[in-house]
Design an enzyme around this catalytic site. Structure first.
Site, PDB file in Angstrom:
ATOM      1  N   GLY A  40      -8.771 -17.447  16.899  1.00 36.55           N
ATOM      2  CA  GLY A  40      -9.681 -17.354  18.024  1.00 36.55           C
ATOM      3  C   GLY A  40      -9.021 -16.752  19.240  1.00 36.55           C
ATOM      4  N   SER A  94      -3.040 -13.588  21.219  1.00 39.31           N
ATOM      5  CA  SER A  94      -2.926 -12.146  20.938  1.00 39.31           C
ATOM      6  C   SER A  94      -4.242 -11.396  21.089  1.00 39.31           C
ATOM      7  CB  SER A  94      -2.333 -11.902  19.558  1.00 39.31           C
ATOM      8  OG  SER A  94      -3.011 -12.657  18.601  1.00 39.31           O
ATOM      9  N   GLU A 109      -0.463  -5.384  19.559  1.00 38.18           N
ATOM     10  CA  GLU A 109       0.752  -5.906  18.918  1.00 38.18           C
ATOM     11  C   GLU A 109       1.931  -4.937  18.992  1.00 38.18           C
ATOM     12  OE1 GLU A 109      -0.205  -7.555  15.093  1.00 38.18           O
ATOM     13  OE2 GLU A 109       1.889  -8.043  14.665  1.00 38.18           O
ATOM     14  N   ALA A 123      -7.159  -3.875  20.212  1.00 37.77           N
ATOM     15  CA  ALA A 123      -6.575  -3.255  21.399  1.00 37.77           C
ATOM     16  C   ALA A 123      -7.109  -1.829  21.578  1.00 37.77           C
ATOM     17  CB  ALA A 123      -5.050  -3.249  21.291  1.00 37.77           C
ATOM     18  N   ARG A 130       4.757 -22.840  17.022  1.00 33.51           N
ATOM     19  CA  ARG A 130       4.760 -22.186  15.716  1.00 33.51           C
ATOM     20  C   ARG A 130       6.161 -21.928  15.160  1.00 33.51           C
ATOM     21  NH1 ARG A 130       0.480 -17.486  15.551  1.00 33.51           N
ATOM     22  NH2 ARG A 130      -0.968 -19.220  15.607  1.00 33.51           N
ATOM     23  N   LEU A 182      -8.639  -9.665  10.672  1.00 34.88           N
ATOM     24  CA  LEU A 182      -8.261 -10.841   9.867  1.00 34.88           C
ATOM     25  C   LEU A 182      -8.044 -12.094  10.712  1.00 34.88           C
ATOM     26  CD1 LEU A 182      -5.553  -9.160   7.568  1.00 34.88           C
ATOM     27  CD2 LEU A 182      -7.958  -9.562   7.041  1.00 34.88           C
ATOM     28  N   ALA A 183      -8.027 -11.935  12.032  1.00 33.94           N
ATOM     29  CA  ALA A 183      -7.655 -13.069  12.905  1.00 33.94           C
ATOM     30  C   ALA A 183      -8.645 -14.217  12.737  1.00 33.94           C
ATOM     31  CB  ALA A 183      -7.590 -12.623  14.353  1.00 33.94           C
TER      32      ALA A 183
END
Ligand code: SIN
Length: 499
Positions: free
Chosen positions: A55, A378, A362, A14, A280, A51-52
């Site tokens: 995708g 995200s 976030e 971001a 989720r 760390l994502a």
């Protein structure tokens, strides 16, 4: 002549997107920012974006935008803001297409066609991947490259305060790695400091992500909202030596992985029509219940073709831990803290309730995720709303009267376009003697009380336990302040749940 300046707190996707877009859009808008300073608590790469694995969910195949929109609302339990969600889905397409045109290398099939994957609660394949399961890392490198050499970066710097005058932000107070304070002023402050995974154990976040942004924003008078909306990921790798835990991407379930328990039962079959690919929150709750009933849970990858090449990053972690998926197809997993959904309330341009203070990524609450974020939305949120923040700042600058900028009051010694990289903090400063909880105890209690399953009585007990730790103690250092921020955040999450 007017000199304008911006401080960006956070160097994840971001914050990095705001910097990149301030630079590239200035060419189109004919107005630019003279000085951009980015601040990172650790190194520039110490963030959750890096760390994502999953995708970027994006409606590249027309006409998919409406279905991406409705999947987002459904996964979010219909608590998403329809206006900002529409922006996310619609503008996301252009933002991602532009990046691909600029050279972002996304995963393609042998014919060169972009490969799109599936994750929980998506009604069709629309997840773009980069380097298999290294999507966040590759995307972050690409975006950071766009502003390299054109911004000043302060690494290992802890923001202890956002400075406000009335209801207007004008600077930040920073502690360096030896707890020396400095003040940095700017015309605009952008908070992009990420979430709060380290409040809990287990979690899959970077060690830097402890919720400081929420605490400093609150003390600056910014409105926070939806503070009890925390997302828990169903599958963190659960090997004894794997601490801190890492994620076992939902994309593996999109490629045929299924959840089974120690009795060999595919337990999600009776819980939701989408089975292992249910939203989720549903899967995380069921996984928690399985474990609470004394069963272990596993991701069975028997039907995942080419696991090792498709998921190189997870496979490399497994190999380091001497776990070979060719020999053992059952990867042990547990649910854990993953993503903060609520946060600093913003409008559709990233503006907070404090003038000149923006938030994105976030730490921000754009309300696009409802009460349960749709997988892989995200990174898209960072890209879309990071660009909007940059656009809004440039629009404000274009219409601002000539004025002397705050940046002239710079107190730090950093020179333009420099990365200040002091040695990382070696050891914890002494927090003994201060009225603060022990970190691990706080994390365990947070997971038990304000974790996946919450009960009023337990939350009330937790609040009582937290209440013994007071702010405003005399000795100040980064570790103490970080713990204080975590206590404050735990109280905010609890209070929002109890209201
Ligand atoms: C994952 O790879 O499972 C995480 C993706 C996300 O959090 O959106």
């Amino acid at each position: 002549m007017r000199i304008s300046s911006v401080i960006i707190i956070g160097t994840g996707l971001a914050g990095s997107q705001v910097a990149a877009q301030l630079i590239s859009l200035s060419k189109v808008k004919g107005v630019g920012v003279d000085k951009i300073t980015m601040i990172s608590k650790g190194s520039m790469q110490d963030c959750n974006s890096d760390l994502a694995q999953g995708g970027v969910a994006v409606a590249l195949n027309e006409p998919d935008a409406d279905s991406h929109f409705s999947d987002t609302l459904t996964a979010g339990n219909s608590l998403s803001d329809q206006k900002t969600t529409r922006i996310l889905v619609d503008e996301g397409v252009e933002v991602v297409k532009d990046m691909i045109e600029q050279g972002l290398e996304v995963d393609r099939d042998s014919q060169g066609k972009i490969e799109l994957g599936l994750e929980g609660a998506h009604s069709k394949k629309r997840i773009l991947h980069l380097g298999g399961d290294q999507s966040g890392h590759i995307m972050l490198q690409f975006v950071q490259q766009q502003s390299r050499g054109q911004v000043t970066v302060l690494e290992n710097s802890f923001v202890s305060e956002i400075l406000v005058d009335g209801n207007q932000a004008y600077g930040v107070r920073i502690l360096d790695e030896t707890d020396q304070e400095s003040i940095l002023m700017a015309d605009f402050i952008i908070l992009a400091s990420g979430g709060c995974g380290q409040l809990y154990t287990p979690n899959a976040n970077s060690l830097m992500i402890s919720g400081d942004g929420f605490a400093v924003a609150k003390r600056a008078g910014a409105m926070l909202e939806r503070m009890s909306f925390v997302q828990f990921h169903p599958t963190l790798l659960n090997l004894a030596q794997n601490d801190p835990k890492c994620l076992v991407s939902e994309a593996i379930r999109g490629e045929g992985g299924v959840l089974v328990n120690s009795n060999g039962v595919e337990y999600m079959n009776g819980v939701h029509p989408l089975k292992s690919l249910a939203p989720r929150d549903v899967v995380a709750r069921e996984n928690f219940k399985q474990i609470a009933s004394g069963r272990s849970i596993y991701l069975d990858v028997s039907n995942v073709e080419g696991f090792k090449t498709r998921f190189p990053s997870i496979n490399s972690t497994l190999e380091k831990l001497h776990f070979d998926v060719d020999i053992n197809k059952l990867i042990p997993v547990i649910p854990g803290a993953h993503f903060f959904i609520g946060g600093v309330a913003t409008d559709e341009w990233g503006k907070t309730s404090v003038n000149k203070l923006y938030a994105c990524g976030e730490v921000a609450s754009t309300r696009v995720h409802g009460s349960n974020r749709l997988a892989s939305n995200s990174l898209l949120e960072c890209l879309v709303f990071g660009k909007r923040v940059a656009l809004d700042i440039l629009t404000a600058l274009a219409s601002a009267p000539e004025a002397k900028s705050r940046s002239t009051s710079l107190v730090l010694t950093a020179q333009r376009n420099e990365v200040l990289r002091p040695a990382p903090r070696q050891s914890s400063a002494d927090v003994a003697g201060l009225n603060l909880p022990e970190l691990h105890e706080l994390q365990v209690r947070a997971f038990d009380s304000i974790g996946i399953i919450r009960e009023r009585e337990r939350v009330l007990e937790f609040v009582k336990w937290l209440a013994q730790y007071s702010r405003n103690q005399i000795v100040r250092n980064r570790d103490a302040m970080q713990l204080e921020n975590m206590v404050e955040l735990a109280l905010l999450i609890s209070a929002d749940f109890l209201k």
